[in-house]
Design a protein around this motif. Structure first.
Motif, PDB file in Angstrom:
ATOM      1  N   ALA A 140       4.404 -11.931 -18.749  1.00  0.00           N
ATOM      2  CA  ALA A 140       4.017 -11.206 -17.549  1.00  0.00           C
ATOM      3  C   ALA A 140       4.186  -9.703 -17.724  1.00  0.00           C
ATOM      4  N   LEU A 141       5.216  -9.294 -18.446  1.00  0.00           N
ATOM      5  CA  LEU A 141       5.435  -7.872 -18.694  1.00  0.00           C
ATOM      6  C   LEU A 141       4.289  -7.284 -19.513  1.00  0.00           C
ATOM      7  N   THR A 142       3.804  -8.042 -20.478  1.00  0.00           N
ATOM      8  CA  THR A 142       2.655  -7.601 -21.282  1.00  0.00           C
ATOM      9  C   THR A 142       1.437  -7.388 -20.394  1.00  0.00           C
ATOM     10  N   LEU A 143       1.193  -8.318 -19.468  1.00  0.00           N
ATOM     11  CA  LEU A 143       0.063  -8.185 -18.550  1.00  0.00           C
ATOM     12  C   LEU A 143       0.263  -6.990 -17.619  1.00  0.00           C
ATOM     13  N   PHE A 144       1.479  -6.788 -17.145  1.00  0.00           N
ATOM     14  CA  PHE A 144       1.786  -5.661 -16.255  1.00  0.00           C
ATOM     15  C   PHE A 144       1.421  -4.337 -16.920  1.00  0.00           C
ATOM     16  N   LYS A 145       1.819  -4.191 -18.176  1.00  0.00           N
ATOM     17  CA  LYS A 145       1.542  -2.947 -18.887  1.00  0.00           C
ATOM     18  C   LYS A 145       0.055  -2.800 -19.214  1.00  0.00           C
ATOM     19  N   LYS A 146      -0.560  -3.886 -19.635  1.00  0.00           N
ATOM     20  CA  LYS A 146      -1.981  -3.850 -19.993  1.00  0.00           C
ATOM     21  C   LYS A 146      -2.843  -3.432 -18.809  1.00  0.00           C
ATOM     22  N   GLU A 147      -2.508  -3.931 -17.624  1.00  0.00           N
ATOM     23  CA  GLU A 147      -3.298  -3.671 -16.420  1.00  0.00           C
ATOM     24  C   GLU A 147      -2.855  -2.409 -15.682  1.00  0.00           C
ATOM     25  N   ASN A 148      -1.821  -1.745 -16.200  1.00  0.00           N
ATOM     26  CA  ASN A 148      -1.328  -0.492 -15.605  1.00  0.00           C
ATOM     27  C   ASN A 148      -0.982  -0.688 -14.120  1.00  0.00           C
ATOM     28  N   CYS A 149      -0.224  -1.739 -13.836  1.00  0.00           N
ATOM     29  CA  CYS A 149       0.171  -2.037 -12.457  1.00  0.00           C
ATOM     30  C   CYS A 149       1.304  -1.099 -12.012  1.00  0.00           C
TER      31      CYS A 149
ATOM     32  N   SER B 201      -6.190  -6.537  -0.619  1.00  0.00           N
ATOM     33  CA  SER B 201      -7.485  -5.863  -0.720  1.00  0.00           C
ATOM     34  C   SER B 201      -7.837  -5.142   0.574  1.00  0.00           C
ATOM     35  N   GLN B 202      -7.498  -5.740   1.696  1.00  0.00           N
ATOM     36  CA  GLN B 202      -7.777  -5.121   2.992  1.00  0.00           C
ATOM     37  C   GLN B 202      -7.039  -3.799   3.171  1.00  0.00           C
ATOM     38  N   GLU B 203      -5.957  -3.633   2.438  1.00  0.00           N
ATOM     39  CA  GLU B 203      -5.191  -2.387   2.501  1.00  0.00           C
ATOM     40  C   GLU B 203      -5.460  -1.481   1.300  1.00  0.00           C
ATOM     41  N   GLY B 204      -6.507  -1.826   0.529  1.00  0.00           N
ATOM     42  CA  GLY B 204      -6.887  -0.988  -0.596  1.00  0.00           C
ATOM     43  C   GLY B 204      -6.040  -1.162  -1.842  1.00  0.00           C
ATOM     44  N   VAL B 205      -5.385  -2.311  -1.962  1.00  0.00           N
ATOM     45  CA  VAL B 205      -4.526  -2.572  -3.123  1.00  0.00           C
ATOM     46  C   VAL B 205      -5.201  -3.597  -4.024  1.00  0.00           C
ATOM     47  N   ASP B 206      -5.446  -3.213  -5.270  1.00  0.00           N
ATOM     48  CA  ASP B 206      -6.011  -4.122  -6.260  1.00  0.00           C
ATOM     49  C   ASP B 206      -4.887  -5.013  -6.801  1.00  0.00           C
TER      50      ASP B 206
ATOM     51  N   ALA C  65       0.817  -1.220   0.000  1.00  0.00           N
ATOM     52  CA  ALA C  65       0.000   0.000   0.000  1.00  0.00           C
ATOM     53  C   ALA C  65       0.844   1.260   0.000  1.00  0.00           C
ATOM     54  N   SER C  66       2.021   1.201   0.571  1.00  0.00           N
ATOM     55  CA  SER C  66       2.881   2.382   0.609  1.00  0.00           C
ATOM     56  C   SER C  66       3.641   2.600  -0.692  1.00  0.00           C
ATOM     57  N   ARG C  67       3.451   1.668  -1.642  1.00  0.00           N
ATOM     58  CA  ARG C  67       4.215   1.751  -2.885  1.00  0.00           C
ATOM     59  C   ARG C  67       3.345   1.818  -4.135  1.00  0.00           C
ATOM     60  N   GLY C  68       2.058   1.552  -4.016  1.00  0.00           N
ATOM     61  CA  GLY C  68       1.177   1.597  -5.174  1.00  0.00           C
ATOM     62  C   GLY C  68      -0.171   0.979  -4.857  1.00  0.00           C
ATOM     63  N   LYS C  69      -1.130   1.191  -5.743  1.00  0.00           N
ATOM     64  CA  LYS C  69      -2.493   0.723  -5.486  1.00  0.00           C
ATOM     65  C   LYS C  69      -2.923  -0.415  -6.414  1.00  0.00           C
ATOM     66  N   LYS C  70      -2.004  -0.874  -7.258  1.00  0.00           N
ATOM     67  CA  LYS C  70      -2.333  -2.037  -8.089  1.00  0.00           C
ATOM     68  C   LYS C  70      -1.084  -2.878  -8.277  1.00  0.00           C
ATOM     69  N   ALA C  71      -1.212  -4.168  -7.952  1.00  0.00           N
ATOM     70  CA  ALA C  71      -0.061  -5.066  -7.978  1.00  0.00           C
ATOM     71  C   ALA C  71      -0.248  -6.173  -9.004  1.00  0.00           C
ATOM     72  N   LEU C  72       0.865  -6.533  -9.626  1.00  0.00           N
ATOM     73  CA  LEU C  72       0.909  -7.752 -10.435  1.00  0.00           C
ATOM     74  C   LEU C  72       1.577  -8.816  -9.573  1.00  0.00           C
ATOM     75  N   ILE C  73       0.852  -9.909  -9.317  1.00  0.00           N
ATOM     76  CA  ILE C  73       1.389 -11.020  -8.548  1.00  0.00           C
ATOM     77  C   ILE C  73       1.960 -12.047  -9.516  1.00  0.00           C
ATOM     78  N   ILE C  74       3.247 -12.329  -9.380  1.00  0.00           N
ATOM     79  CA  ILE C  74       3.920 -13.340 -10.203  1.00  0.00           C
ATOM     80  C   ILE C  74       3.990 -14.624  -9.391  1.00  0.00           C
TER      81      ILE C  74
END
Length: 398
Positions: A80-89, A56-61, A28-37
């Motif tokens: 994975a990089l393609t997904l990262f960019k597509k989802e704007n993580c 999710s409990q900390e407001g991170v999608d 949460a202190s670093r961003g609001k959307k994460a890509l989980i590998i």
């Protein structure tokens, strides 16, 4: 010390039981959307959904890439990089073994610095832009990748395992929770455990070792030697699991700052050509390589021998070094580590690529850090020895 030394580590290391619960706050202190590998095994164990719930409990999608399988490849990185960019993580979380973590490291750097991950091998391309914040969560006690600035990615075109090492590849946060390792089956516990031991040993033997890495390596060897058998025999032994997780972390910190040696140089080509998991290929090579190196590393191997057998404190360095090698052999035997032949690698196929493997091993640079630096034909001969190597069952060196 004859000259200065550097020691790098993640900005934050959370370790111990239930450290996993900190992933939400760290993210949460670093961003609001994460890509989980991650991989499918982590999904089936419920770890991915648990991670997403905490986020999710900390407001991170979050979105998930779970396509990592066995050894990491450039294909996984691209997908994975393609997904990262597509989802704007905005952040990356790796959850799994070293393959997941190494894949995530590569994405974090390439996402901001561009190019192909292989461009960064051998410092041909330097990462000058800060990488995407990366939170690494290992679920095995072995690779130590959560604490290193190196990644190993297979080039699927050339069948070469690319060893890439730059400060930018170091995760920003490491979360080491031994409870996550309880799910590791016996064969994974064995392979990753000997992998961690090889990291600690090679960090200690490396020509680039220094007092900070020695401290970590000695502690790691002590923790691993005294806890791996228990973790292997009783996967529910949380004390042994905790000590193994700490040992693997310390071994990672040690070798990241002093470098690995001949075992790792020889291991990568085996993984690239025969798809042997990294932990197993290290374990298959470790005893024979220690025998090869013993005369050039007697004093330091003696320290390892005295960890295996405290009564060796009063023995000569030569005898204690012999104990180190025989004890590593016996450990591999007790953990049911196979040799290369026992793994099922075809002898004719193996012999046909021995020269290429030796060349690739030397090209990695790791053998040059070894106490005894081998030449091409010595590595070729070591490969042949390891193909049929018999792990010793002797109880003690007399």
């Amino acid at each position: 010390m004859e000259k200065y030394a550097a020691f790098r580590s993640p900005q934050t290391i959370n370790y111990g039981r239930d450290a996993f619960k900190e992933v939400g706050k760290e993210a949460a202190s670093r961003g609001k959307k994460a890509l989980i590998i991650s991989d499918k095994v982590m999904g089936s164990l419920g770890y991915i959904s648990e991670c997403r719930d905490i986020l999710s409990q900390e407001g991170v999608d979050s979105v998930v890439y779970s396509g990592v399988a066995s050894e990491p490849t450039d294909v996984f990185v691209d997908e994975a990089l393609t997904l990262f960019k597509k989802e704007n993580c905005k952040i990356i979380i790796s959850l799994g073994g070293g393959s997941c973590i190494d894949t995530a490291k590569s994405i974090a750097v390439v996402a901001t610095n561009g190019g192909y991950v292989g461009d960064y091998m051998g410092l041909r391309k330097i990462a000058t832009v800060n990488p995407i914040p990366h939170i690494a969560i290992p679920t095995t006690a072995g690779t130590g990748s959560e604490a290193t600035d190196a990644t190993v990615i297979a080039n699927t075109t050339t069948d070469v395992k690319m060893m890439i090492k730059q400060p930018a590849f170091l995760p920003e946060v490491a979360i080491v929770d031994p409870i996550l390792t309880v799910s590791s089956p016996k064969h994974v516990t064995a392979a990753t455990g000997v992998d961690a031991l090889s990291h600690a040993i090679e960090a200690y033997l490396s020509k680039h070792s220094h007092p900070m890495t020695d401290t970590m390596a000695l502690s790691a060897m002590n923790l691993i030697v005294n806890n791996l058998p228990n973790a292997y025999e009783d996967g529910e032994d949380i004390d042994a699991r905790e000590n193994m997780s700490l040992g693997a972390l310390q071994a990672g910190l040690a070798f990241s700052n002093s470098s690995v040696c001949l075992v790792h140089g020889m291991s990568r080509p085996i993984g690239a050509l025969f798809h042997v998991p990294h932990g197993y290929s290290n374990a298959m090579l470790l005893p024979a390589v220690l025998e090869f190196s013993k005369e050039s590393a007697t004093e330091r191997l003696a320290d390892l021998g005295r960890i295996f057998e405290p009564e060796a404190e009063n023995y000569s360095n030569k005898k204690a070094a012999d104990i180190a090698v025989s004890s590593v052999k016996r450990l591999c035997l007790n953990l049911n580590i196979p040799n290369l032949s026992g793994w099922g690698i075809d002898k004719q196929e193996f012999e046909s690529v021995v020269s290429k493997m030796a060349t690739d091993a030397l090209a990695s640079g790791s053998p040059q850090n070894n106490p005894k630096v081998p030449v091409q034909h010595e590595i070729e001969e070591l490969y042949k020895v390891c193909y049929v190597y018999e792990f010793s069952s002797e109880d003690k060196v007399k």
